[in-house]
Write a protein that holds these residues in place. Structure first.
Motif, PDB file in Angstrom:
ATOM      1  N   ARG A 297       0.837  -1.208   0.000  1.00 25.32           N
ATOM      2  CA  ARG A 297       0.000   0.000   0.000  1.00 25.32           C
ATOM      3  C   ARG A 297       0.870   1.256   0.000  1.00 25.32           C
ATOM      4  O   ARG A 297       0.598   2.216  -0.725  1.00 25.32           O
ATOM      5  CB  ARG A 297      -0.912  -0.005   1.229  1.00 25.32           C
TER       6      ARG A 297
ATOM      7  N   LEU B 118       1.711   4.348  -2.956  1.00 22.96           N
ATOM      8  CA  LEU B 118       1.794   5.801  -2.757  1.00 22.96           C
ATOM      9  C   LEU B 118       3.125   6.361  -3.255  1.00 22.96           C
ATOM     10  O   LEU B 118       3.159   7.439  -3.857  1.00 22.96           O
ATOM     11  CB  LEU B 118       1.601   6.147  -1.284  1.00 22.96           C
TER      12      LEU B 118
ATOM     13  N   ILE C 195       3.416   9.226  -6.062  1.00 21.55           N
ATOM     14  CA  ILE C 195       4.152  10.478  -5.829  1.00 21.55           C
ATOM     15  C   ILE C 195       5.168  10.693  -6.938  1.00 21.55           C
ATOM     16  O   ILE C 195       5.324  11.799  -7.462  1.00 21.55           O
ATOM     17  CB  ILE C 195       4.824  10.474  -4.438  1.00 21.55           C
TER      18      ILE C 195
END
Length: 171
Positions: free
Chosen positions: A48, A52, A56
């Motif tokens: 998870r 991210l 990003i």
């Protein structure tokens, strides 16, 4: 420009690798109806966070993307470590470090007290492996660790190629 594009490709790779790992976990749980144990649920967290990191990098390729990509190394190493820990529990090398992986302690003297002390939802013991491929004696946790190691290897190769592309541009 080429450096940002190379980093963005790495970000896309990390997003795809994370979505695949989490998608397989979702498929096993929701389509095959195989209940995960507590360690299985913990093993999903590096993926998870890696998702991210990849997002990003895609959204901020020059500003924060490149340096943020290096966070994927400890995340993937943690994923391999969690898989190794889970495999050790499955193989009986050590007990699970998580209390939810152990059999519930039912106490009480009357049947009503015993029923009240039972968990609301049954838990899957962490030492009970899930085998996805019948002919392959590798549990889902071992396959997840191998997958994380492969993703880490591909990440390192992609990062080195991006570094070489930057050198060619500036030399």
């Amino acid at each position: 420009m080429k450096a940002a594009l190379a980093h963005r490709k790495i970000g896309f790779f990390l997003v795809l690798a994370s979505v695949l790992a989490l998608g397989v976990a979702w498929w096993v749980e929701n389509i095959l109806h195989i209940m995960p144990c507590e360690l299985c649920l913990v093993e999903r967290w590096p993926w998870r966070i890696l998702l991210l990191v990849g997002l990003i990098d895609i959204l901020l390729p020059g500003v924060a993307g490149g340096p943020v990509l290096w966070l994927s190394v400890p995340l993937l190493v943690a994923s391999v470590g969690l898989a190794f820990c889970h495999a050790g529990v499955e193989w009986g090398w050590w007990p699970s470090p998580l209390p939810g992986c152990h059999a519930p302690h039912i106490h009480g003297t009357t049947m009503a007290e015993r029923l009240a002390s039972m968990p609301l939802l049954p838990g899957k013991p962490c030492d009970y492996p899930t085998y996805l491929v019948p002919a392959v004696p590798l549990s889902m946790s071992v396959l997840g660790g191998l997958y994380a190691a492969v993703v880490l290897g591909i990440f390192v190769v992609m990062k080195q190629r991006a570094k070489q592309a930057v050198r060619r541009i500036f030399h």
